[in-house]
Write a protein that holds these residues in place. Structure first.
Motif, PDB file in Angstrom:
ATOM      1  N   LEU A   3      -6.631  -3.554  -0.698  1.00  0.00           N
ATOM      2  CA  LEU A   3      -6.733  -2.556   0.366  1.00  0.00           C
ATOM      3  C   LEU A   3      -7.450  -3.152   1.587  1.00  0.00           C
ATOM      4  CD1 LEU A   3      -6.178   0.328   1.247  1.00  0.00           C
ATOM      5  CD2 LEU A   3      -8.360   1.005   0.224  1.00  0.00           C
ATOM      6  N   SER A   4      -8.491  -3.924   1.345  1.00  0.00           N
ATOM      7  CA  SER A   4      -9.220  -4.568   2.441  1.00  0.00           C
ATOM      8  C   SER A   4      -8.330  -5.564   3.176  1.00  0.00           C
ATOM      9  CB  SER A   4     -10.462  -5.275   1.901  1.00  0.00           C
ATOM     10  OG  SER A   4     -11.352  -4.357   1.300  1.00  0.00           O
ATOM     11  N   VAL A   5      -7.578  -6.361   2.393  1.00  0.00           N
ATOM     12  CA  VAL A   5      -6.662  -7.326   2.998  1.00  0.00           C
ATOM     13  C   VAL A   5      -5.602  -6.611   3.823  1.00  0.00           C
ATOM     14  CG1 VAL A   5      -4.895  -9.054   2.505  1.00  0.00           C
ATOM     15  CG2 VAL A   5      -7.044  -9.087   1.233  1.00  0.00           C
ATOM     16  N   ALA A   6      -5.049  -5.527   3.266  1.00  0.00           N
ATOM     17  CA  ALA A   6      -4.009  -4.771   3.960  1.00  0.00           C
ATOM     18  C   ALA A   6      -4.529  -4.202   5.275  1.00  0.00           C
ATOM     19  CB  ALA A   6      -3.486  -3.662   3.058  1.00  0.00           C
ATOM     20  N   ASP A   7      -5.726  -3.645   5.250  1.00  0.00           N
ATOM     21  CA  ASP A   7      -6.310  -3.073   6.463  1.00  0.00           C
ATOM     22  C   ASP A   7      -6.579  -4.153   7.510  1.00  0.00           C
ATOM     23  OD1 ASP A   7      -6.222  -0.556   5.404  1.00  0.00           O
ATOM     24  OD2 ASP A   7      -8.335  -0.510   4.794  1.00  0.00           O
ATOM     25  N   ILE A   9      -4.998  -7.030   8.069  1.00  0.00           N
ATOM     26  CA  ILE A   9      -3.814  -7.601   8.734  1.00  0.00           C
ATOM     27  C   ILE A   9      -2.825  -6.526   9.170  1.00  0.00           C
ATOM     28  CG2 ILE A   9      -4.024  -9.776   7.498  1.00  0.00           C
ATOM     29  CD1 ILE A   9      -1.786  -8.944   5.679  1.00  0.00           C
ATOM     30  N   GLY A  10      -3.153  -5.247   8.910  1.00  0.00           N
ATOM     31  CA  GLY A  10      -2.323  -4.157   9.408  1.00  0.00           C
ATOM     32  C   GLY A  10      -1.040  -3.911   8.657  1.00  0.00           C
ATOM     33  N   VAL A  11      -1.080  -4.047   7.325  1.00  0.00           N
ATOM     34  CA  VAL A  11       0.088  -3.728   6.507  1.00  0.00           C
ATOM     35  C   VAL A  11      -0.343  -2.769   5.406  1.00  0.00           C
ATOM     36  CG1 VAL A  11       1.180  -5.952   6.969  1.00  0.00           C
ATOM     37  CG2 VAL A  11      -0.257  -5.682   4.935  1.00  0.00           C
ATOM     38  N   SER A  12       0.620  -2.265   4.654  1.00  0.00           N
ATOM     39  CA  SER A  12       0.303  -1.364   3.549  1.00  0.00           C
ATOM     40  C   SER A  12      -0.252  -2.148   2.373  1.00  0.00           C
ATOM     41  CB  SER A  12       1.551  -0.600   3.115  1.00  0.00           C
ATOM     42  OG  SER A  12       2.495  -1.490   2.531  1.00  0.00           O
ATOM     43  N   LYS A  13      -0.912  -1.451   1.471  1.00  0.00           N
ATOM     44  CA  LYS A  13      -1.445  -2.104   0.271  1.00  0.00           C
ATOM     45  C   LYS A  13      -0.320  -2.689  -0.566  1.00  0.00           C
ATOM     46  CE  LYS A  13      -4.220  -1.240  -3.876  1.00  0.00           C
ATOM     47  NZ  LYS A  13      -4.984  -0.232  -4.652  1.00  0.00           N
ATOM     48  N   ALA A  14       0.793  -1.977  -0.652  1.00  0.00           N
ATOM     49  CA  ALA A  14       1.939  -2.475  -1.426  1.00  0.00           C
ATOM     50  C   ALA A  14       2.466  -3.784  -0.838  1.00  0.00           C
ATOM     51  CB  ALA A  14       3.042  -1.426  -1.463  1.00  0.00           C
ATOM     52  N   SER A  15       2.522  -3.863   0.497  1.00  0.00           N
ATOM     53  CA  SER A  15       2.980  -5.094   1.141  1.00  0.00           C
ATOM     54  C   SER A  15       2.011  -6.239   0.883  1.00  0.00           C
ATOM     55  CB  SER A  15       3.128  -4.877   2.650  1.00  0.00           C
ATOM     56  OG  SER A  15       4.155  -3.942   2.929  1.00  0.00           O
ATOM     57  N   ALA A  16       0.713  -5.945   0.978  1.00  0.00           N
ATOM     58  CA  ALA A  16      -0.301  -6.969   0.701  1.00  0.00           C
ATOM     59  C   ALA A  16      -0.164  -7.492  -0.719  1.00  0.00           C
ATOM     60  CB  ALA A  16      -1.696  -6.400   0.925  1.00  0.00           C
ATOM     61  N   CYS A  17       0.099  -6.592  -1.662  1.00  0.00           N
ATOM     62  CA  CYS A  17       0.259  -6.985  -3.065  1.00  0.00           C
ATOM     63  C   CYS A  17       1.450  -7.922  -3.223  1.00  0.00           C
ATOM     64  CB  CYS A  17       0.429  -5.739  -3.926  1.00  0.00           C
ATOM     65  SG  CYS A  17       0.588  -6.083  -5.687  1.00  0.00           S
ATOM     66  N   MET A 195     -11.071 -10.130 -10.429  1.00  0.00           N
ATOM     67  CA  MET A 195      -9.728 -10.026  -9.876  1.00  0.00           C
ATOM     68  C   MET A 195      -9.042  -8.759 -10.380  1.00  0.00           C
ATOM     69  SD  MET A 195      -8.051 -13.776  -9.605  1.00  0.00           S
ATOM     70  CE  MET A 195      -9.053 -15.259  -9.607  1.00  0.00           C
ATOM     71  N   ARG A 196      -8.615  -7.928  -9.454  1.00  0.00           N
ATOM     72  CA  ARG A 196      -7.936  -6.675  -9.800  1.00  0.00           C
ATOM     73  C   ARG A 196      -6.448  -6.829  -9.518  1.00  0.00           C
ATOM     74  NH1 ARG A 196     -11.901  -2.996 -10.738  1.00  0.00           N
ATOM     75  NH2 ARG A 196     -13.962  -3.519  -9.941  1.00  0.00           N
ATOM     76  N   LEU A 197      -5.838  -7.739 -10.245  1.00  0.00           N
ATOM     77  CA  LEU A 197      -4.427  -8.051 -10.091  1.00  0.00           C
ATOM     78  C   LEU A 197      -3.768  -8.071 -11.463  1.00  0.00           C
ATOM     79  CD1 LEU A 197      -4.908 -11.112  -7.707  1.00  0.00           C
ATOM     80  CD2 LEU A 197      -4.169  -8.833  -6.999  1.00  0.00           C
ATOM     81  N   GLN A 198      -2.448  -8.074 -11.481  1.00  0.00           N
ATOM     82  CA  GLN A 198      -1.746  -8.230 -12.745  1.00  0.00           C
ATOM     83  C   GLN A 198      -2.088  -9.590 -13.353  1.00  0.00           C
ATOM     84  OE1 GLN A 198       2.419  -7.681 -11.918  1.00  0.00           O
ATOM     85  NE2 GLN A 198       2.224  -5.455 -11.683  1.00  0.00           N
ATOM     86  N   ILE A 199      -2.050  -9.683 -14.669  1.00  0.00           N
ATOM     87  CA  ILE A 199      -2.448 -10.909 -15.367  1.00  0.00           C
ATOM     88  C   ILE A 199      -1.658 -12.112 -14.860  1.00  0.00           C
ATOM     89  CG2 ILE A 199      -2.509 -12.095 -17.588  1.00  0.00           C
ATOM     90  CD1 ILE A 199      -4.669 -10.041 -17.305  1.00  0.00           C
ATOM     91  N   GLU A 200      -0.354 -11.975 -14.715  1.00  0.00           N
ATOM     92  CA  GLU A 200       0.461 -13.100 -14.265  1.00  0.00           C
ATOM     93  C   GLU A 200       0.063 -13.533 -12.857  1.00  0.00           C
ATOM     94  OE1 GLU A 200       5.170 -14.265 -13.509  1.00  0.00           O
ATOM     95  OE2 GLU A 200       4.634 -12.339 -14.398  1.00  0.00           O
ATOM     96  N   THR A 201      -0.183 -12.569 -11.980  1.00  0.00           N
ATOM     97  CA  THR A 201      -0.601 -12.903 -10.622  1.00  0.00           C
ATOM     98  C   THR A 201      -1.967 -13.565 -10.623  1.00  0.00           C
ATOM     99  OG1 THR A 201       0.649 -11.005  -9.772  1.00  0.00           O
ATOM    100  CG2 THR A 201      -0.987 -11.982  -8.305  1.00  0.00           C
TER     101      THR A 201
END
Length: 253
Positions: A3-7, A9-17, A195-201
């Protein structure tokens, strides 16, 4: 984090993911080029000479160790597998460092509950050493590993001056992998956060940072002195376990 990264650079959280997933996967795919063991006798001989300068321990071409990288709980079903001995969920990441603090080998797929020896036993690295791919050269590790002709570890009980000298030389030589982790973690603070990401990521992120770390060393990226000083580390920076305590106690004697 996303969410911090998305904010920013001005994109949605889904896009950042999606961006993080694609970019880290692309960088991690470069690991065969940038994270690799030695392929020629000349390279191994040069690596052994660099390690020999630390404490006159001969024929060492790498220091091996594992470290815990925190992750969010993957869910109730897998929580127990990923929960480490320190009480938090993690991946137990195996690394081999050379004398220049480059990561020569990395395995980032095992859950935090797995023992260091188990990870090494199931690695292609051990198979390569057993098959004689690295000739007379060897690794140096802590007391969490079993001593082998290709893997030297400190003695648990020291009875003679020669044995004490061996332990001191072994520990001082192996210390490079602890310093490597300190530098790696400071270059990429995400390694010390959860890290709050999927295991593979998450696995791709770890390998990607190893690739970028080695690229930085190849490009002579400056490293402040305090980055490489293990005595300036806080308690969580360098993973300590009972085996490391035994080594320190032995060395102090």
């Amino acid at each position: 984090m996303l969410l911090s990264v998305a904010d920013f650079i001005g994109v949605s959280k889904a896009s950042a993911c999606r961006i993080v997933k694609k970019v880290t996967s692309a960088i991690a795919s470069l690991s065969p080029r940038y994270v690799k063991m030695y392929s020629t006798n000349a390279e191994m001989n040069r690596a052994a000479e660099e390690f020999y300068r630390f404490a006159r321990f001969p024929r060492v071409i790498g220091a091996i160790d594992c470290t815990l990288i925190k992750i969010q709980s993957p869910g109730r079903e897998d929580d127990g597998i990923y929960r480490s001995r320190k009480g938090f969920c993690a991946l137990n990441v195996q690394r081999v460092s050379d004398a220049r603090l480059k990561i020569r080998n990395i395995v980032a797929r095992w859950p935090g509950s797995c023992h260091d020896q188990t990870i090494f036993n199931n690695s292609s690295l051990k198979e390569a050493f057993q098959n004689g791919m690295y000739g007379r050269y060897m690794l140096v590790g802590d007391s969490g590993y079993k001593i082998k002709p290709y893997l030297m570890t400190p003695l648990q009980q020291v009875q003679t001056p020669a044995e004490n000298l061996y332990n001191e030389s072994s520990i001082r030589t192996r210390n490079v992998v602890e310093r490597q982790y300190g530098v790696w973690k400071r270059r990429f603070p995400i390694l010390s956060l959860c890290m709050r990401l999927q295991i593979e990521t998450t696995m791709n992120v770890i390998v990607a940072t190893a690739v970028l770390h080695n690229m930085a060393i190849d490009m002579n990226d400056s490293i402040p002195g305090e980055w490489t000083n293990p005595f300036n580390a806080d308690e969580d920076e360098i993973e300590q376990d009972d085996d490391h305590y035994v080594e320190s106690s032995t060395l102090s004697r």
